[in-house]
Design an enzyme around this catalytic site. Structure first.
Site, PDB file in Angstrom:
ATOM      1  N   ASP A  36      -7.764   5.812  -5.033  1.00  0.00           N
ATOM      2  CA  ASP A  36      -7.189   6.697  -5.477  1.00  0.00           C
ATOM      3  C   ASP A  36      -7.902   7.777  -5.474  1.00  0.00           C
ATOM      4  O   ASP A  36      -9.377   8.566  -4.887  1.00  0.00           O
ATOM      5  CB  ASP A  36      -6.805   6.807  -7.044  1.00  0.00           C
ATOM      6  CG  ASP A  36      -8.007   6.148  -8.063  1.00  0.00           C
ATOM      7  OD1 ASP A  36      -7.898   6.086  -8.508  1.00  0.00           O
ATOM      8  OD2 ASP A  36      -8.568   7.655  -8.489  1.00  0.00           O
ATOM      9  N   HIS A  86     -14.759   1.202  -1.270  1.00  0.00           N
ATOM     10  CA  HIS A  86     -13.578   0.483  -0.577  1.00  0.00           C
ATOM     11  C   HIS A  86     -12.643   1.061   0.309  1.00  0.00           C
ATOM     12  O   HIS A  86     -11.329   1.250   0.396  1.00  0.00           O
ATOM     13  CB  HIS A  86     -13.304  -0.926  -2.175  1.00  0.00           C
ATOM     14  CG  HIS A  86     -13.540  -1.822  -1.893  1.00  0.00           C
ATOM     15  ND1 HIS A  86     -13.604  -1.707  -3.365  1.00  0.00           N
ATOM     16  CD2 HIS A  86     -15.126  -1.559  -1.512  1.00  0.00           C
ATOM     17  CE1 HIS A  86     -14.693  -2.559  -3.467  1.00  0.00           C
ATOM     18  NE2 HIS A  86     -15.365  -3.031  -2.925  1.00  0.00           N
ATOM     19  N   TYR A  99       0.467  -0.857  -0.403  1.00  0.00           N
ATOM     20  CA  TYR A  99       0.338   0.013   0.327  1.00  0.00           C
ATOM     21  C   TYR A  99       0.677   1.762   0.012  1.00  0.00           C
ATOM     22  O   TYR A  99       0.330   2.569  -0.223  1.00  0.00           O
ATOM     23  CB  TYR A  99      -1.059   0.012   0.653  1.00  0.00           C
ATOM     24  CG  TYR A  99      -1.757  -0.588   0.399  1.00  0.00           C
ATOM     25  CD1 TYR A  99      -2.008  -2.226   1.312  1.00  0.00           C
ATOM     26  CD2 TYR A  99      -3.663  -0.974   0.432  1.00  0.00           C
ATOM     27  CE1 TYR A  99      -2.773  -2.701   1.100  1.00  0.00           C
ATOM     28  CE2 TYR A  99      -3.470  -1.311  -0.295  1.00  0.00           C
ATOM     29  CZ  TYR A  99      -4.170  -2.811  -0.182  1.00  0.00           C
ATOM     30  OH  TYR A  99      -5.153  -4.100  -0.084  1.00  0.00           O
ATOM     31  N   ASN A 132     -17.679   0.745 -20.396  1.00  0.00           N
ATOM     32  CA  ASN A 132     -15.998  -0.402 -20.582  1.00  0.00           C
ATOM     33  C   ASN A 132     -15.664  -0.664 -21.816  1.00  0.00           C
ATOM     34  O   ASN A 132     -16.416  -0.464 -22.427  1.00  0.00           O
ATOM     35  CB  ASN A 132     -17.153  -1.496 -19.543  1.00  0.00           C
ATOM     36  CG  ASN A 132     -16.034  -1.991 -19.624  1.00  0.00           C
ATOM     37  OD1 ASN A 132     -15.849  -1.148 -17.739  1.00  0.00           O
ATOM     38  ND2 ASN A 132     -15.278  -3.497 -18.971  1.00  0.00           N
TER      39      ASN A 132
END
Ligand code: BV8
Length: 236
Positions: free
Chosen positions: A98, A113, A60, A205
């Site tokens: 982010d 998340h 991380y 997408n």
């Protein structure tokens, strides 16, 4: 589009791919996605953190440093424009950790998340802005304990603000999914929830996702091109 007032937008790693942030399943440079370089269970579970905290904290720290060198792309900017100009309800629910949506100016946003740029103290439960590293076990600014972990939702942990997400899905006239493979739940199930609650469903997408068959409409292409086109359509 006249009858569309309330919109829920779900975003995934694909919306940040053109900013140079690796997606999880496939990076188009042959290095393989994040999960190809690290087994999920080795770096993104509470068990992994208990077993080998250094491996997890380094993973991380590397990503937290990397995102601070990246810039929002036209997909982030288009969604920020929609946020500024859409006078109906809008909630951008991102799986991304982010901060590119916010740096593009989005405000009606929720990180289900978690966020790289937050640290979470497991001693006093305080969350604080964090741009540095955690591998060196820095003291918690609130309680002084060396008990900080990344403020991200690991597999097996409950995603954040699920009530707020379902409240928005209940009011939604339109559910739009952008840059996600539909592999991770409960996010991958939102399209079915939205459809069952009567919303129109649209997927934007690069390629068909695992849940494409659930959507009323699928538009394929890079987010940096198809998201601005869709936002122009909504705001015309
Ligand atoms: C939970 C933070 C209890 C950390 C992440 C039901 C069935 C099966 C399994 C489960 C289930 N329910 C729960 C599970 C278990 C598990 C799960 O889903 N496992 C999977 C692997 C099968 N889920 C959990 O553990 C969740 N917690 O369930 O708690 C509970 C139960 C009920 C209700 C509530 C709670 C917690 C999951 C969260 C884990 N943390 N991230 C970190 O980032 O390190 S998940 C992480 O991976 C991301 O946040 C994201 O969610 C996921 C990656 O997916 P994507 O973002 O979609 O990225 P991906 O690379 O896969 O795809 C990119 C897509 O973009 C592709 O389609 C590609 O074509 C496209 N693309 C690429 N470039 C572009 C593009 N599109 C447009 N333009 C481009 N340029």
């Amino acid at each position: 589009m006249s009858h569309i007032r309330n919109i829920v937008v779900l975003t995934g790693a694909g919306v940040s791919a053109e900013s140079g942030i690796d997606t999880f399943r496939e990076a188009n440079d042959g290095r393989g996605g994040l999960w190809e370089q690290h087994r999920v269970e080795d770096v993104a579970t509470p068990e992994a953190f208990a077993r080998d905290p250094d491996l997890v904290l380094r993973f991380y720290d590397m990503r937290r440093e990397a995102i601070q060198t990246k810039q929002p792309n036209p997909a982030h900017e288009a969604l920020a424009r929609l946020d500024r100009e859409w006078d109906g309800d809008l909630l951008i629910v991102t799986q991304n950790v982010d901060d590119l949506h916010e740096r593009a100016g989005a405000r009606r946003i929720l990180h289900m998340h978690g966020e790289h740029l937050n640290a979470w103290c497991t001693a006093c439960d305080v969350r604080c802005r964090w741009t540095g590293t955690l591998i060196d076990r820095p003291a918690c600014p609130a309680c002084g304990e060396a008990a900080l972990r990344p403020d991200v939702v690991w597999f097996g942990e409950m995603p954040y603000e699920m009530d707020r997400i379902f409240a928005a899905l209940r009011e939604a006239d339109l559910f739009v999914s952008i840059g996600t493979s539909g592999a991770v739940y409960p996010a991958a199930g939102f399209v079915q929830n939205a459809a069952a609650l009567g919303a129109r469903t649209l997927e934007l997408n690069l390629e068909r996702s695992q849940g494409s068959h659930w959507f009323d409409e699928t538009r394929l292409g890079p987010a940096g091109r198809i998201v601005p086109a869709w936002v122009d359509e909504m705001l015309q």
